[in-house]
Every structure is written in C-alpha cells, then in structure tokens.
Design a protein around this motif. Structure first.
Motif, PDB file in Angstrom:
ATOM      1  N   PHE A  69       8.314   9.532   2.779  1.00 16.16           N
ATOM      2  CA  PHE A  69       7.398   9.584   1.829  1.00 16.16           C
ATOM      3  C   PHE A  69       7.577  10.719   0.450  1.00 16.16           C
ATOM      4  CE2 PHE A  69       4.444   7.591   5.077  1.00 16.16           C
ATOM      5  CZ  PHE A  69       4.435   6.829   4.296  1.00 16.16           C
ATOM      6  N   ILE A  97       6.179  12.626  -1.692  1.00 16.72           N
ATOM      7  CA  ILE A  97       5.232  12.356  -1.920  1.00 16.72           C
ATOM      8  C   ILE A  97       4.859  14.216  -3.588  1.00 16.72           C
ATOM      9  CG2 ILE A  97       3.467  11.666  -0.478  1.00 16.72           C
ATOM     10  CD1 ILE A  97       3.123  13.832   1.154  1.00 16.72           C
ATOM     11  N   GLU A 136       0.422  -1.450   0.352  1.00 18.65           N
ATOM     12  CA  GLU A 136      -0.402   0.091   0.265  1.00 18.65           C
ATOM     13  C   GLU A 136       0.835   1.133   0.252  1.00 18.65           C
ATOM     14  OE1 GLU A 136       0.009  -2.465   2.899  1.00 18.65           O
ATOM     15  OE2 GLU A 136      -1.961  -3.284   2.374  1.00 18.65           O
ATOM     16  N   THR A 143       9.201   4.744  -1.603  1.00 14.84           N
ATOM     17  CA  THR A 143       9.244   4.819   0.426  1.00 14.84           C
ATOM     18  C   THR A 143      10.689   4.263   0.506  1.00 14.84           C
ATOM     19  OG1 THR A 143       6.450   4.034  -0.064  1.00 14.84           O
ATOM     20  CG2 THR A 143       8.114   4.294   2.395  1.00 14.84           C
ATOM     21  N   PRO A 161       3.245   4.763  -0.754  1.00 15.85           N
ATOM     22  CA  PRO A 161       3.932   4.914  -2.432  1.00 15.85           C
ATOM     23  C   PRO A 161       4.506   4.610  -3.065  1.00 15.85           C
ATOM     24  CG  PRO A 161       2.778   6.533  -0.110  1.00 15.85           C
ATOM     25  CD  PRO A 161       3.266   5.407   0.172  1.00 15.85           C
ATOM     26  N   ARG A 162       4.755   4.396  -4.120  1.00 20.11           N
ATOM     27  CA  ARG A 162       6.076   4.162  -4.968  1.00 20.11           C
ATOM     28  C   ARG A 162       6.842   5.469  -4.264  1.00 20.11           C
ATOM     29  NH1 ARG A 162       7.457   5.773 -10.432  1.00 20.11           N
ATOM     30  NH2 ARG A 162       9.169   4.634 -11.378  1.00 20.11           N
TER      31      ARG A 162
END
Length: 193
Positions: free
Chosen positions: A40, A42, A26, A31, A28-29
């Motif tokens: 993260f 983001i 789950e 991480t 995010p790419r």
C-alpha cells in the motif's frame, strides 16, 4: 489493536494473484502486488514527486511518435504474483479507457520517481522484477537538492538484468525507446533559470 479487515485477507494460503487486484474495490489507490503480497502507498505524496511525474508524462507524450502511449500510475502484470504500479510507463498498447494493467511485452519504458518510502523497492526490487520480465528500459528519478537526476538502464536480454547506461543531470538525451530530449532543470517549477 484493530482487527484486519476481511478484504485484506489473501484469498488463498499462497497469497494474492495479479488478477485479484481488479476485484479489490476496498484497497487504497496505488495498491501494488509484489511476490503475492499487497503493498500500500499510504504516505502523503510530496509535491516534488507529483509534479515530476506530471512533467515527465507531458514531456514524453509531446515527443512520443505515433503508436506510442505514455501513462502514469497503471500497473504492469509481470506474472501471476507481481503487479507493480510504476509512476510512469511508455507502451505500444492502443488507448483503452477500461484497461487496468499492461503486460511487459507492451511496455517499452518504466519510470520510477523515488520517494523516501519507495527507495528500496525502486532501487532493488522493482529494478530486478522489471528486468526479469523483459522490459527494455528503466529510469529511476531522484531528487538531488530539488533538481531531478535520472539514472537510465537498458536490458541485457541474455542475462535478463539491467545495465546502467547513464546518470543524467540538467539534460537527458536518449535514443531508446524513441528519441528523447529533456531539460531536467525545467521540469520542476521554481527550478527554472
């Protein structure tokens, strides 16, 4: 205020372990794990940053001798608590399509292309962690009015810290981890003569 999703809760009171990243579908790419805490990425990536990584990967791959691999955005398992994801890394590990991380012993060079949100980590935290893990070479690439400036470092093994070796503008010539020559101005489209 929104509740924190269950998957974001550390599996143990002391935090996350490096191997936990492979089980966080789950997340995010991009991480990372720094000192047992998830980090993260983001913020939207700037085109300059993305193109610089691609150009460096292509240029270094073209110059790498047999047995040397160049990858982008793959984590390095530094220790039980740390698994950062450099923008680019040069390794001695053979190609394995199922691999999710490298070790410091396999890593010859780590490159971080600095973004506003990553500047502190790239200039201090990662610099120290990569050196303590024994990675021989570190490059930090900064945007100077649209042109790349590359700060190069080499590991001083007895102190497990990096020593600055040069600040490169316009051209980079290095003998480590292999002979490299880069036209820095030519790496970013639109900046060529």
């Amino acid at each position: 205020m929104t509740a924190v999703p269950e998957w974001m809760r550390p599996p143990r009171p002391e935090g996350w372990y490096a191997d936990d990243l492979d089980r966080l579908a789950e997340a995010p790419r991009h991480t990372e794990l720094i000192d047992g805490a998830l980090v993260f990425m983001i913020s939207p990536q700037r085109v300059w940053h993305a193109r610089m990584i691609t150009a460096l990967v292509n240029s270094l791959t073209d110059q790498a001798p047999p047995g040397i691999e160049v990858d982008r955005e793959i984590t390095i398992r530094l220790d039980k608590w740390n698994r950062p994801e450099p923008d680019l890394l040069v390794t001695t590990a053979p190609y394995d399509p199922h691999r999710t991380c490298y070790t410091p012993e396999e890593t010859l060079l780590v490159v971080e292309v600095v973004s506003p949100e990553s500047a502190h980590r790239d200039e201090t935290v990662k610099l120290r962690k990569y050196a303590e893990a024994g990675i021989a070479n570190y490059w930090r690439v900064e945007d100077e009015d649209g042109s790349p400036v590359v700060h190069t470092y080499e590991l001083d093994a007895p102190t497990r810290s990096y020593v600055p070796t040069a600040i490169h503008r316009h051209e980079l010539r290095a003998s480590r981890p292999f002979p490299i020559k880069l036209d820095l101005d030519g790496l970013v489209p639109g900046r060529r003569g």
